[in-house]
Design a protein around this motif. Structure first.
Motif, mmCIF file in Angstrom:
data_model
loop_
_atom_site.group_PDB
_atom_site.id
_atom_site.type_symbol
_atom_site.label_atom_id
_atom_site.label_comp_id
_atom_site.label_asym_id
_atom_site.label_seq_id
_atom_site.Cartn_x
_atom_site.Cartn_y
_atom_site.Cartn_z
ATOM 1 N N ALA A 98 -53.067 26.353 -15.482
ATOM 2 C CA ALA A 98 -54.113 27.387 -15.357
ATOM 3 C C ALA A 98 -53.674 28.492 -14.415
ATOM 4 C CB ALA A 98 -55.415 26.759 -14.874
ATOM 5 N N ALA A 99 -53.112 28.121 -13.280
ATOM 6 C CA ALA A 99 -52.673 29.127 -12.304
ATOM 7 C C ALA A 99 -51.607 30.045 -12.906
ATOM 8 C CB ALA A 99 -52.140 28.438 -11.045
ATOM 9 N N GLU A 100 -50.687 29.484 -13.662
ATOM 10 C CA GLU A 100 -49.646 30.307 -14.298
ATOM 11 C C GLU A 100 -50.244 31.195 -15.382
ATOM 12 O OE1 GLU A 100 -45.986 32.002 -15.094
ATOM 13 O OE2 GLU A 100 -46.485 30.694 -13.400
ATOM 14 N N CYS A 101 -51.081 30.634 -16.232
ATOM 15 C CA CYS A 101 -51.684 31.427 -17.314
ATOM 16 C C CYS A 101 -52.582 32.532 -16.757
ATOM 17 C CB CYS A 101 -52.461 30.523 -18.268
ATOM 18 S SG CYS A 101 -51.414 29.652 -19.446
ATOM 19 N N GLU A 102 -53.246 32.276 -15.641
ATOM 20 C CA GLU A 102 -54.093 33.301 -15.030
ATOM 21 C C GLU A 102 -53.273 34.531 -14.637
ATOM 22 O OE1 GLU A 102 -57.468 30.182 -13.377
ATOM 23 O OE2 GLU A 102 -55.910 30.895 -11.999
ATOM 24 N N GLN A 103 -52.019 34.333 -14.314
ATOM 25 C CA GLN A 103 -51.148 35.459 -13.951
ATOM 26 C C GLN A 103 -50.831 36.361 -15.151
ATOM 27 O OE1 GLN A 103 -47.634 34.351 -11.717
ATOM 28 N NE2 GLN A 103 -48.746 32.686 -10.718
ATOM 29 N N HIS A 104 -50.996 35.829 -16.361
ATOM 30 C CA HIS A 104 -50.683 36.581 -17.579
ATOM 31 C C HIS A 104 -51.929 36.926 -18.389
ATOM 32 C CE1 HIS A 104 -46.562 35.425 -16.730
ATOM 33 N NE2 HIS A 104 -46.961 34.170 -16.671
ATOM 34 N N ALA A 105 -53.095 36.509 -17.918
ATOM 35 C CA ALA A 105 -54.331 36.637 -18.686
ATOM 36 C C ALA A 105 -54.726 38.074 -18.981
ATOM 37 C CB ALA A 105 -55.467 35.911 -17.956
ATOM 38 N N ASP A 106 -54.363 38.998 -18.108
ATOM 39 C CA ASP A 106 -54.727 40.399 -18.357
ATOM 40 C C ASP A 106 -53.897 41.021 -19.481
ATOM 41 O OD1 ASP A 106 -52.472 40.224 -16.674
ATOM 42 O OD2 ASP A 106 -52.857 42.197 -15.785
ATOM 43 N N LYS A 107 -52.748 40.437 -19.783
ATOM 44 C CA LYS A 107 -51.872 40.961 -20.839
ATOM 45 C C LYS A 107 -51.955 40.165 -22.134
ATOM 46 C CE LYS A 107 -48.467 42.468 -17.477
ATOM 47 N NZ LYS A 107 -47.290 41.982 -16.780
ATOM 48 N N HIS A 108 -52.268 38.884 -22.017
ATOM 49 C CA HIS A 108 -52.236 37.998 -23.185
ATOM 50 C C HIS A 108 -53.537 37.190 -23.275
ATOM 51 C CE1 HIS A 108 -48.030 39.024 -23.358
ATOM 52 N NE2 HIS A 108 -47.845 38.558 -22.131
ATOM 53 N N GLU A 109 -54.299 37.444 -24.317
ATOM 54 C CA GLU A 109 -55.568 36.751 -24.522
ATOM 55 C C GLU A 109 -55.367 35.242 -24.641
ATOM 56 O OE1 GLU A 109 -59.814 36.414 -25.249
ATOM 57 O OE2 GLU A 109 -58.497 37.734 -24.105
ATOM 58 N N HIS A 110 -54.272 34.823 -25.253
ATOM 59 C CA HIS A 110 -54.024 33.384 -25.395
ATOM 60 C C HIS A 110 -53.867 32.735 -24.021
ATOM 61 C CE1 HIS A 110 -49.640 34.155 -24.955
ATOM 62 N NE2 HIS A 110 -49.840 35.156 -25.801
ATOM 63 N N CYS A 111 -53.294 33.434 -23.056
ATOM 64 C CA CYS A 111 -53.168 32.889 -21.698
ATOM 65 C C CYS A 111 -54.527 32.813 -21.000
ATOM 66 C CB CYS A 111 -52.194 33.720 -20.870
ATOM 67 S SG CYS A 111 -50.452 33.449 -21.318
ATOM 68 N N ARG A 112 -55.394 33.793 -21.263
ATOM 69 C CA ARG A 112 -56.742 33.754 -20.676
ATOM 70 C C ARG A 112 -57.510 32.535 -21.198
ATOM 71 N NH1 ARG A 112 -61.647 34.105 -21.772
ATOM 72 N NH2 ARG A 112 -61.327 34.707 -23.940
ATOM 73 N N ILE A 113 -57.444 32.328 -22.497
ATOM 74 C CA ILE A 113 -58.132 31.183 -23.111
ATOM 75 C C ILE A 113 -57.545 29.876 -22.591
ATOM 76 C CG2 ILE A 113 -58.534 29.959 -25.292
ATOM 77 C CD1 ILE A 113 -58.566 32.827 -26.602
ATOM 78 N N CYS A 114 -56.239 29.820 -22.479
ATOM 79 C CA CYS A 114 -55.578 28.606 -22.005
ATOM 80 C C CYS A 114 -55.967 28.307 -20.560
ATOM 81 C CB CYS A 114 -54.067 28.745 -22.150
ATOM 82 S SG CYS A 114 -53.173 27.206 -21.828
ATOM 83 N N ALA A 115 -55.956 29.324 -19.710
ATOM 84 C CA ALA A 115 -56.331 29.120 -18.306
ATOM 85 C C ALA A 115 -57.746 28.575 -18.202
ATOM 86 C CB ALA A 115 -56.201 30.429 -17.534
ATOM 87 N N GLU A 116 -58.647 29.133 -18.975
ATOM 88 C CA GLU A 116 -60.046 28.683 -18.972
ATOM 89 C C GLU A 116 -60.151 27.226 -19.429
ATOM 90 O OE1 GLU A 116 -63.490 29.874 -21.954
ATOM 91 O OE2 GLU A 116 -63.067 31.516 -20.536
ATOM 92 N N THR A 117 -59.439 26.896 -20.482
ATOM 93 C CA THR A 117 -59.472 25.536 -21.022
ATOM 94 C C THR A 117 -58.865 24.546 -20.037
ATOM 95 O OG1 THR A 117 -59.313 26.454 -23.249
ATOM 96 C CG2 THR A 117 -58.829 24.106 -23.015
ATOM 97 N N CYS A 118 -57.780 24.932 -19.390
ATOM 98 C CA CYS A 118 -57.158 24.067 -18.382
ATOM 99 C C CYS A 118 -58.105 23.825 -17.209
ATOM 100 C CB CYS A 118 -55.847 24.673 -17.888
ATOM 101 S SG CYS A 118 -54.482 24.547 -19.059
ATOM 102 N N ARG A 119 -58.811 24.847 -16.777
ATOM 103 C CA ARG A 119 -59.763 24.677 -15.667
ATOM 104 C C ARG A 119 -60.885 23.728 -16.079
ATOM 105 N NH1 ARG A 119 -56.922 25.817 -11.273
ATOM 106 N NH2 ARG A 119 -56.216 27.970 -11.227
ATOM 107 N N GLU A 120 -61.327 23.818 -17.328
ATOM 108 C CA GLU A 120 -62.367 22.904 -17.819
ATOM 109 C C GLU A 120 -61.856 21.470 -17.836
ATOM 110 O OE1 GLU A 120 -63.493 24.481 -21.631
ATOM 111 O OE2 GLU A 120 -64.382 26.276 -20.737
ATOM 112 N N CYS A 121 -60.638 21.268 -18.272
ATOM 113 C CA CYS A 121 -60.063 19.926 -18.313
ATOM 114 C C CYS A 121 -59.838 19.394 -16.898
ATOM 115 C CB CYS A 121 -58.761 19.928 -19.112
ATOM 116 S SG CYS A 121 -58.116 18.281 -19.455
#
Length: 140
Positions: A98-121
């Motif tokens: 999640a922490a890594e994907c959050e760094q890319h979330a502003d550029k890549h929607e798939h990373c934003r979704i992944c970060a959110e899903t990882c935080r939920e898990c």
């Protein structure tokens, strides 16, 4: 929630399902799929070289989540220490991914979704860990 329904039918559970653990099972499987998809999407990006660590953590998290979901699903016998260790590993893998994907979330929607899903898990693992018995008996 299919995991809870399925676990409830197990002869050793007799309808007494650990709801937090069942929710964690589903969160783990969901997160495994999302992380695998995010890794694949990262591989398709033009700036793939900048996403190597993200891809690595996605793949690690997907594997850990899948294994965690499988181990937490099993109700025959019981091995709470192994379930605890696996869920702690899953919590850590999800936090790192999640922490890594959050760094890319502003550029890549798939990373934003992944970060959110990882935080939920990650939260689901924490809740499941808190619900486990402190004895050597199996968690339903």
């Amino acid at each position: 929630m299919r995991a809870e329904q399925m676990i409830a039918t197990h002869p050793h559970v007799r309808g007494e399902v650990n709801t937090a653990l069942a929710r964690c099972v589903e969160a783990c499987f969901d997160c495994a799929q999302v992380c695998a998809s995010c890794a694949d999407a990262c591989l398709g990006e033009e700036m793939v070289a900048e996403l190597v660590q993200c891809i690595r953590l996605n793949m690690d998290c997907a594997d850990v989540c899948l294994t965690s979901g499988l181990i937490a699903t099993r109700r025959s016998g019981g091995d709470v220490p192994v379930i605890e260790a696996q869920l702690r590993a899953c919590e850590l893998a999800c936090a790192r991914c999640a922490a890594e994907c959050e760094q890319h979330a502003d550029k890549h929607e798939h990373c934003r979704i992944c970060a959110e899903t990882c935080r939920e898990c990650e939260r689901a693992c924490r809740d499941a860990l808190a619900s486990l018995p402190r004895s050597s008996s199996a968690a339903h």
